[in-house]
Design an enzyme around this catalytic site. Structure first.
Site, short mmCIF file in Angstrom:
data_model
loop_
_atom_site.label_atom_id
_atom_site.label_comp_id
_atom_site.label_asym_id
_atom_site.label_seq_id
_atom_site.Cartn_x
_atom_site.Cartn_y
_atom_site.Cartn_z
N TYR A 33 0.81 -1.36 -0.03
CA TYR A 33 0.02 0.07 0.01
C TYR A 33 0.95 1.33 -0.02
O TYR A 33 0.45 2.10 -0.52
CB TYR A 33 -0.95 -0.17 1.28
CG TYR A 33 -2.21 -0.84 1.02
CD1 TYR A 33 -2.23 -2.00 0.67
CD2 TYR A 33 -3.31 0.01 1.20
CE1 TYR A 33 -3.43 -2.75 0.68
CE2 TYR A 33 -4.67 -0.56 1.09
CZ TYR A 33 -4.69 -2.12 0.58
OH TYR A 33 -5.79 -2.55 0.52
N LYS B 190 3.45 -15.18 1.64
CA LYS B 190 3.76 -16.08 0.56
C LYS B 190 5.08 -16.29 0.63
O LYS B 190 5.77 -15.75 -0.11
CB LYS B 190 3.20 -15.36 -0.57
CG LYS B 190 1.59 -15.61 -0.90
CD LYS B 190 1.22 -16.91 -1.39
CE LYS B 190 1.74 -17.46 -2.97
NZ LYS B 190 1.19 -18.74 -3.41
N ASP C 252 -2.78 -18.14 0.12
CA ASP C 252 -3.67 -18.48 -0.77
C ASP C 252 -4.39 -19.83 0.00
O ASP C 252 -5.64 -20.10 -0.19
CB ASP C 252 -3.12 -19.17 -2.26
CG ASP C 252 -1.75 -20.11 -1.81
OD1 ASP C 252 -1.33 -20.20 -0.81
OD2 ASP C 252 -1.36 -20.89 -2.82
N ASP D 154 -6.33 -7.41 3.73
CA ASP D 154 -7.42 -6.71 2.96
C ASP D 154 -8.45 -7.76 2.27
O ASP D 154 -9.80 -7.55 2.52
CB ASP D 154 -7.00 -5.77 1.94
CG ASP D 154 -8.09 -4.99 1.07
OD1 ASP D 154 -9.10 -4.45 1.78
OD2 ASP D 154 -7.86 -4.92 -0.18
N ASP E 140 -12.33 -9.53 3.71
CA ASP E 140 -13.42 -9.47 2.80
C ASP E 140 -14.15 -10.91 2.71
O ASP E 140 -15.32 -10.97 2.54
CB ASP E 140 -13.21 -8.92 1.62
CG ASP E 140 -13.57 -7.49 1.23
OD1 ASP E 140 -13.35 -6.61 2.39
OD2 ASP E 140 -13.81 -6.70 0.35
C1 IPM Z 1 -10.54 -1.68 3.50
C2 IPM Z 1 -10.86 -0.76 2.15
C3 IPM Z 1 -9.59 0.01 1.85
C4 IPM Z 1 -8.29 -0.85 1.73
C5 IPM Z 1 -9.96 0.69 0.55
C6 IPM Z 1 -11.20 1.64 0.57
C7 IPM Z 1 -8.63 1.71 0.33
O1 IPM Z 1 -10.98 -1.89 1.26
O2 IPM Z 1 -10.54 -0.80 4.65
O3 IPM Z 1 -10.36 -2.80 3.52
O4 IPM Z 1 -8.01 -1.36 0.54
O5 IPM Z 1 -7.78 -0.76 2.79
MG MG Z 2 -10.85 -3.86 1.78
#
Ligand code: IPM
Ligand code: MG
Length: 369
Positions: free
Chosen positions: A142, A193, A226, A250, A254
């Site tokens: 990042y 990884k 993975d 990240d 999700d």
């Molecule tokens: C998160 C989001 C952010 C990230 C984006 C909005 C930049 O996806 O907080 O998980 O990638 O960290």
């Molecule tokens: Mg995210």
């Protein structure tokens, strides 16, 4: 009574709607004498760009530095697709994380029994799930330099991002994970990884050494990122605390959010290092995005946002009972069958964002009576 200074950054899309629901909980906690809050509201993301031409203004950055905690909702949306890269909505969020030094992102994935059927996985796989993803938040790809698109002059371009981690960054996020595990089920799964990345190799070495030196009592396993993604959907209850880098964290968070029924359920805390007084800079935000497609319709799920406020009560304001009460209130409204559309499952009807917030406040009042 201590007055806690809270900066609200509603941001974009559904951000203002879900912030309004968190504000109801804040107001209630004040009225009930649980805690006194002084709130200020600022602009971040596209909302800040539209007014200030940047994704967060210097004065709002100052407010963020001075307050006890930031509560941010979400940033971004197609409206700002054409905005220069450095001014895009996400840049405001990333600046807050970086400038406040919020290296530790805690993303708990808890599946409330009442929601097990809203998950895309079978009930027995997710019912009662309680895992904590600890994501490194101020390093890795990042922020690594160089980060650029170069014109190679032959009709070709080259996009470059840099994945980079230093020993101290891995050690401090490792400590956060091991300390949390000691208060939970005493197990850490560290993920990278190492089979293809040097930064992954170093990550594994540093975590292994830290474990041996300071946390031999905690169970540690290493899992390639993975494989971890696969195991998260195969048998998620094998995990307790997962520690991983910024990008894998990240993605994996999700994935984990869907185990809980909806991305609208996952809160998060981003914490800095403790100062001499034990105080940490902190920002609390749902793990989900600004969901521009449903913005303004009053159907967004405010639970991740209210859960994030709950995490602020626990990690910034040292009010564990109030934090427990917020979580219990969320569990109670779900048990009553209240559902926003994202967690509808087989429910007969859904409620609006505002109705969900009101119901949580009502339950909270019962619990704290
Ligand atoms: C998160 C989001 C952010 C990230 C984006 C909005 C930049 O996806 O907080 O998980 O990638 O960290
Ligand atoms: Mg995210």
């Amino acid at each position: 009574m201590t007055v806690f200074k809270l900066l609200l950054l509603p941001g974009d899309g559904i951000g203002p709607e879900i912030t309004a629901e968190a504000a109801k909980v804040i107001a209630f906690l004040g009225e009930a004498g649980v805690a006194k809050f002084e709130t200020q509201t600022g602009l971040v993301g596209g909302a800040a760009y539209d007014v200030h031409g940047v994704a967060i203004s210097e004065s709002d950055m100052e407010l963020a530095q001075e307050c006890d905690a930031v509560l941010l909702a979400a940033v971004g949306g197609p409206k700002w697709d054409g905005v220069p890269y450095d001014l895009r909505p996400e840049a405001g969020l990333l600046r807050l994380r970086k400038d406040l030094g919020l290296f530790a992102n805690l993303r708990p994935a808890i599946c409330y029994p009442a929601l097990a059927e809203a998950s895309s996985l079978k009930r027995e796989l997710v019912d009662g799930l309680d895992i904590m993803i600890v994501r490194e938040l101020t390093g890795g790809v990042y922020f690594g330099e160089p980060k650029e698109i170069i014109d190679l002059g032959n009709g070709q371009k080259r996009g470059v991002d840099t994945q980079v981690y230093d020993t101290y960054e891995i050690e401090r996020i490792g400590r956060v994970a091991f300390d949390l595990a000691r208060k939970r089920n005493n197990k850490v799964t560290s993920s990278e990884k190492a089979n293809v990345m040097k930064s992954g190799l170093l990550w594994r070495e540093v975590i292994t050494a830290l474990h041996k030196r300071e946390y031999p009592d905690v169970q540690l396993e290493h899992m390639l990122a993975d494989a971890l993604g696969m195991q998260l959907v195969r048998w998620p209850k094998q995990f307790d605390v997962i520690v991983t880098d910024n990008l894998f964290g990240d993605m994996l968070s999700d994935v984990a959010s869907m185990l809980t029924g909806s991305l609208g359920m996952l809160p998060s805390a981003s914490l800095g290092a403790a100062d001499a007084n034990g105080k940490r800079k902190a920002m609390y935000e749902p793990a989900h995005g600004s969901a521009p497609d449903i913005a303004g319709k009053g159907i967004a799920n405010p639970i991740a946002m209210i859960g994030s406020l709950g995490m602020a009560l626990r990690y910034s304001f040292d009010l564990p009972k109030a934090a427990d009460a917020v979580e219990a209130a969320i569990a109670a409204v779900l048990a009553q069958g209240l559902r926003t559309p994202d967690i509808k499952g087989s429910a007969a009807a859904t409620v609006s964002t505002g109705q969900m917030g009101d119901a949580i406040v009502k339950e909270l009042a019962e619990i704290l009576k």
